[in-house]
Scaffold this active site. Structure first.
Site, short mmCIF file in Angstrom:
data_model
loop_
_atom_site.label_atom_id
_atom_site.label_comp_id
_atom_site.label_asym_id
_atom_site.label_seq_id
_atom_site.Cartn_x
_atom_site.Cartn_y
_atom_site.Cartn_z
N GLU A 163 0.82 -1.21 0.00
CA GLU A 163 0.00 0.00 0.00
C GLU A 163 0.86 1.26 0.00
O GLU A 163 0.83 2.07 0.92
CB GLU A 163 -0.97 0.00 1.18
CG GLU A 163 -2.03 -1.10 1.07
CD GLU A 163 -3.16 -0.95 2.07
OE1 GLU A 163 -4.29 -1.33 1.74
OE2 GLU A 163 -2.90 -0.46 3.19
N GLU A 279 -6.09 -6.95 -1.78
CA GLU A 279 -6.75 -6.81 -0.47
C GLU A 279 -8.19 -6.37 -0.67
O GLU A 279 -8.45 -5.39 -1.39
CB GLU A 279 -6.05 -5.77 0.41
CG GLU A 279 -4.74 -6.18 1.00
CD GLU A 279 -4.24 -5.18 2.04
OE1 GLU A 279 -5.08 -4.47 2.63
OE2 GLU A 279 -3.02 -5.10 2.23
#
Length: 370
Positions: A163, A279
């Site tokens: 991320e 995710e």
């Protein structure tokens, strides 16, 4: 122009005809649950061995996070599940391989959580400049992969960073959101620094695991301008990677139709790069949750088992429309608080009930992706 059109059509046809779909989840805390005797149950309440059972449900890959030195993590983060050092990860990867599952290795270049709000430089690397940090990324990535290979494990996919829309190894490799950008020259230098880190990690991956696919993972799937700019910056700087990895959570990243539009745009602008949702998750409860109030995050789906199931069904239906999307992974599906104290609080976004240990209906919908 005609050449570009032909290239796009060829890539789309290749993706349609040849790309395998990957289904799985980030089960990085599973060994901790198993050590405390946690029991997982199927939809009917029958005890199962989790990874072999998920394999039978259609899963073909698991995702595993790796920290630099989680012993240096804050105690609160340890209570949230930060413990995955190389020894821990090696054991979990062996379990996965034994169950017939492939492995996606997720490098958190930090001693603790690496996400949009924190990308802390590991303690051992703190007093180093940008060039030394790039060398550390290379050395750590290479050493970790060599150790796994010696243990008989070669990850099929590798994330270089987790991320990292806002960069990594802060403050040296930090990028800034649009509303707080420094001047253009300074920002360009920051992009150069971040891409040097990514190139260092990718170089180690190619040297040690040349057949593995490299993922660059960002978390602004709902924001097209940020996502487009990010991967264009990587393209301009010739960062070596194979797959665009996205986080998509409905409570933070807008609606599923909005996600669909952005996936279409990615297929057009980056036809050579397949996309994976590495995710996703949705709440079924806020019980014992230190981060959310009872009605928070219910804009699109009710905070209930039914709401989680509806979200999952709609997401799978949407993703099946996009031939550039080749993978779907649930984050923390193994959460199961029955009879253990593995974590200090509950997240309530897993695929097993925290009161019974039974598989939730959303898991059935999730498995339909394959």
């Amino acid at each position: 122009m005609r050449g570009l059109f032909v290239t796009v059509i060829f890539c789309c046809l290749w993706l349609t005809g040849n790309a395998q779909r990957y289904l799985g989840g980030d089960v990085s805390l599973l060994p901790s649950y198993e050590e405390q005797g946690t029991i997982y149950k199927d939809y009917y309440g029958r005890q199962v061995s989790l990874l072999p059972w998920l394999k039978k449900q259609g899963w073909n890959m698991i995702r595993v996070r790796l920290f630099v030195n989680p012993e240096n993590a804050p105690e609160q983060h340890k209570g949230e599940g930060v413990c995955q050092d190389l020894k821990y990860v090696t054991r979990l990867c062996r379990q996965a391989k034994k169950a017939g599952l492939q492995v996606m290795l997720d490098f958190h270049y930090s001693d603790t959580w690496a996400d949009p709000g924190k990308q802390f430089t590991p303690k051992a690397w703190e007093k180093t400049d940008a060039r030394q940090l790039a060398d550390s990324v290379y050395a750590h990535t290479k050493a970790s992969l060599m150790a796994l290979k010696r243990a008989g494990i070669t990850p099929e996919m590798i994330q270089v960073g987790n991320e990292i829309t806002n960069g990594m190894l802060w403050p040296t490799g930090q990028l800034y959101p649009k509303d707080a950008s420094p001047d253009e020259k300074s920002m360009s230098k920051r992009w150069d620094t971040l891409c040097d880190f990514l190139k260092a990690g990718a170089k180690a991956c190619r040297e040690i695991c040349p057949k593995s696919q490299i993922i660059i993972h960002t978390e602004k799937a709902g924001d097209w301008d940020v996502t487009r700019n990010y991967y264009q910056q990587l393209r301009r700087r010739h960062v070596d990677y194979d797959i665009i990895g996205l986080s998509y959570y409905p409570m933070w990243h807008k609606s599923i139709p909005n996600l669909g539009k952005n996936l279409e745009r990615l297929a057009w602008l980056f036809p050579e790069k397949p996309v994976m949702i590495v995710e996703t998750a949705a709440y079924y409860s806020h019980e014992n949750d230190r981060w959310a109030t009872p009605e928070q995050y219910s804009e699109y789906y009710p905070i209930s088992i039914e709401g989680q199931t509806q979200f999952t069904s709609e997401l799978v239906t949407e993703l099946k429309r996009h031939h550039n999307v080749i993978g779907l992974f649930w984050w923390y599906p193994e959460e199961n608080a029955v009879g253990n104290n593995v974590t200090d609080c509950w997240v309530n976004r897993g695929l097993f009930d925290n009161h019974t240990g039974k598989a939730l209906p959303a898991l059935r919908e999730f498995n339909k992706y394959r």
